[in-house]
Design a protein around this motif. Sequence first.
Motif, short mmCIF file in Angstrom:
data_model
loop_
_atom_site.label_atom_id
_atom_site.label_comp_id
_atom_site.label_asym_id
_atom_site.label_seq_id
_atom_site.Cartn_x
_atom_site.Cartn_y
_atom_site.Cartn_z
N GLY A 52 1.68 7.01 -6.61
CA GLY A 52 0.54 7.87 -7.19
C GLY A 52 0.87 9.32 -6.54
N THR B 189 3.25 11.00 -12.72
CA THR B 189 2.13 12.18 -12.28
C THR B 189 2.79 13.47 -12.54
N ILE C 227 -4.72 12.21 -7.96
CA ILE C 227 -4.79 12.76 -9.38
C ILE C 227 -5.53 11.92 -10.62
N VAL C 228 -5.80 10.80 -10.27
CA VAL C 228 -6.78 9.89 -11.20
C VAL C 228 -8.17 10.54 -10.81
N LEU D 58 -8.52 13.55 -13.37
CA LEU D 58 -8.85 13.29 -14.32
C LEU D 58 -10.23 12.85 -14.74
N VAL E 232 5.85 16.93 -8.40
CA VAL E 232 5.56 18.18 -9.06
C VAL E 232 6.60 19.53 -8.81
N GLY F 240 -2.37 8.36 -16.90
CA GLY F 240 -3.23 8.17 -15.97
C GLY F 240 -3.90 6.61 -15.77
N PRO G 256 -4.72 7.19 -6.30
CA PRO G 256 -4.12 8.30 -6.32
C PRO G 256 -4.93 9.34 -6.74
N SER H 241 2.08 2.01 -3.38
CA SER H 241 0.97 2.61 -4.36
C SER H 241 0.83 3.91 -3.87
N LEU I 16 -1.29 4.69 -14.40
CA LEU I 16 -1.20 4.55 -13.19
C LEU I 16 -2.41 4.12 -12.30
N PHE I 17 -3.30 4.29 -12.75
CA PHE I 17 -4.49 3.53 -12.35
C PHE I 17 -4.45 2.00 -12.22
N ILE J 216 1.64 14.06 -16.13
CA ILE J 216 0.03 14.33 -16.23
C ILE J 216 0.02 15.76 -16.05
N THR K 190 -1.60 1.14 -9.80
CA THR K 190 -2.14 1.11 -8.41
C THR K 190 -3.24 0.06 -7.88
N LEU K 191 -4.20 -0.18 -8.78
CA LEU K 191 -5.20 -1.11 -8.69
C LEU K 191 -4.81 -2.37 -8.40
N LEU L 175 0.73 -1.29 0.12
CA LEU L 175 0.10 -0.05 0.04
C LEU L 175 0.72 1.07 -0.03
N THR M 204 1.78 13.07 -5.81
CA THR M 204 1.85 14.02 -7.12
C THR M 204 2.55 15.50 -6.75
N MET M 205 2.02 16.07 -5.55
CA MET M 205 2.63 17.29 -5.35
C MET M 205 4.21 17.59 -4.95
N ASN N 277 -10.83 0.00 -2.68
CA ASN N 277 -9.66 0.38 -3.65
C ASN N 277 -9.76 1.90 -3.99
#
Lengths: 485, 425
Positions: free
Chosen positions: A407, A434, B258-259, B262, A413, A459, B256, A403, A462-463, A437, A466-467, A400, A409-410, B251
């Motif tokens: 994911g 990220t 950011i997703v 989107l 960035v 994205g 994340p 993940s 990433l999804f 994106i 992480t999923l 976890l 971001t800030m 889940n």
Amino acid sequence: MQSSHVFIVLLVLAIAAFVVGRVRVLQLRNAGQSVHSLPFYHGMYFAICTSLLPILVLGLWMVASHYTINSWVTSALPQDILAQSQGDRSLSISMIDSLAEKSNMLSASEIATLRAGGDAATTILTQHNIGLSQNPEAFVIDAALHKTALVQSAAWIISALCLMLAMLGFYYAWRKQSEDLRTRNIVEELFRYVLMAASSIAILTTAGIVLSVLSESIAFFKSVPIASFLFGTVWDPRFSAAGAEASAGQFGLLPLLWGTFFITIVALAVAIPVGLTAAIYMSEYASSKMRGFTKPALEVLAGIPTIVYGFFALTTFGPFLQSAGAKAGLDISPNSVLSAGFVMGVMIIPFVSSLSDDILSAVPNSLREGSYGLGATQSETIKKVVLPAALPGIVGACLLAVSRAVGETMIVVLAAGIAANLTANPFKPVTTITVKIVSQLTGDLEFNSPQTLVAFALGLTLFVFTLGLNVLALHIVRKYREQYE
Amino acid sequence: MSDINTISPHLKKRRRAEWLFRAYGLAAIIFCFLAVAVLFTSIISKGYTAFRQTHITLPVNFDASIIDPDGTKNVDTLMAADYQQLVKKALLDKLQIKPEDKPTRKRAMDLLSHSADTELRDLIIANPAIIGKTQDVSLTASDNVDAVLKGTIDRTVPEADRQISDQQLAWIDQFSKDGKITKDFNTKLFTAGASSQPETAGLWVAILGSFYMMLTVILIAVPLGIAAAIYLEEFAPKNRITDFIEVNVNNLAAVPSIVFGLLGLAIFINGFGLPRSASLVGGLVLSLMTLPTIIIATRAALGSIPPSIKEAALGVGASKMQMIFHHALPLAVPGILTGTIIGLVRALGETAPLLMIGMVAFIVDPPKSILEPATALPIQIYMWATSAERGFSERTGAATIVLLLFSFVMNAGAIYLRRKFERRW
């Protein structure tokens, strides 16, 4: 009438209906009848009959109106406009939209001036604060007026429909109501459906994420082949603006993927040892007094917004590492992998420690006591008994954490690099999925260009990633919990 | 058979290992405290200076012939008057500069903020009676003057590399000797919107935007989340659909952020046609993001209520719905509140999804509704952190302090509620 006004009217009607239903059943009760349900339920029955259908209709319209009206307007455009390329057409449509928004305020004479064009038309545009870059052509004005008319008449039709439905519903409730009507059962059954619908929002959200990310990604893969996205080693979206086949390889995912993993590895190298040892200390050694002030400190760390960590890495930690490196003779970039990864690691510590803390406390005491009974010290017990027993859960917690780091971001960035480098040097900057994106979507690019759409493909990556991690980790944690329950 | 003598040589080693292991744990905890301390000192030391702003007091002659030549005191005339000229005159008179000396004049004007004329205008609009009089007015100093007085600009640097000239420094010294320079509480930081000049940039639009978004989250995510949790905890049959919903909720809590942005861009903006950068869209996205947190917290709170209470309610003839709404839910409120506040704090500090829906925007006027463009506190931090001017750096720190303050107040509220209403069954 605006949809929000109709909604308020419907709410008022519902309240009125509630009162009517309640008063009517109270009269029945006062007349000596024995009534099945409490007056409250009769009132609710009235309110629901009156307002449920109209509110559903209104909600459906609010969701669908934008799309429906736009497709009507578009289909009524002249043939030669429809035949134009995607870009030109979307330009015309956005002109129609911004004109239609303000066309209520234009008088007939002003519209005539607009049609005539020239400076007078430009003056009118600026007077009414209409953001058009050029004077509208005749078909744009026609379409805008058409759209305004459509919007207005649709609003009237929907309002009238809603009010009619409300009236009919009220009449239905009035006719149905009797002392034997089991309104409590009806209302509660209905409410159960409402609760069910609320819980399905979770599925809808997931579906929404998958659909939105997938459909835009498919549009992207039409212009850039999947293989060159997944296996390309060069990330340079700018130069493929011409859309030529040969430049498709510029959207290479690998450098971003590497950057993401590099930073994640550094972050975990900080977070897992510190988080885990802190959790062990807290759950096995710390007195309750010490837990009392250590837990809040970790919660403070967990509650700090990631942008704050990013700002810290950008202005304090990155420059600090750079100057420290310069003293040691190392050339460290201010936005190096090390600085972004380290700060991200600090961010993840409380996450790892609180999850591990839970998992360690779930290990039954009988295991510990058995070990003490054989003469093991506390640390030996932890190392040889508690940790192995908790291992699956801790692995889940670490997954976890991965993940989370992937994911995040800030922090990256602000504190990681912009250029996509394939480097193994932790003192050099890299960039992450990220970051890209964000940078692809915050520019002024046209929405349908591959430069923008690639963000959705990123994205999606990433999804999916992480999923996979989440499902695996949650499965492990859950399985582990069941083991000791 | 081993006796005490065969064990004791090992014992020392084992005790040492024990001691070391404890030390590691303690070190990890000290590291966490250190991280908290360093983070806070760094941010506070960067940001606290922005709460004070330098002002220069000048005698301004509110010349009627410039402001209101016809003497009508009409608001439109007053709004449109050339206040810049008043500022210029007051400054040049004070420093005894000839109006023909253009380069010196410009350097003098650089001492004051570009908003000095609007400050005079607001003064006149509020009190037209001062037209024609001369009055001491405290005007906002420019970013550079502010930096000199706060010590961020080093006076010892050679003039060519400094952003402020020797002459300007001399003026500043003269002003401060005369007591004309004051450092006051920086109200603009809380009342102004975006600005390209650090000294006139403020957080008001961002605070308002964040407030609207929190409101949207409270109105959407809280009822939906509680409803979903009630269904999952109390009604849902054990079947595949329920399992699927649970997997989804768990889940989504780990997707994340950011997703979610989107999703907001593709569905709320491109699909439903909601306006870009509106706080409604931001609120919707944050609601979806917060929903799993609220669902999980509410389920935990409902699940910890002893079955005896529920069964007692059912036993005296309450329906299941009545049992939940009259008994279970009120008892679960503290737990729900705590979870909700933690979710809200996360939503308040969340930046990435808002970047996706176009909230990175230069917005001067405060939004009047949730449909108008706004920014948010974390977005403002992001925008200031990435701007080049030095004056924005301390403001970024100040904005961070404000954001942290908000989240601490909320967190403290959550902890208070938990302590106050915590019940062990």
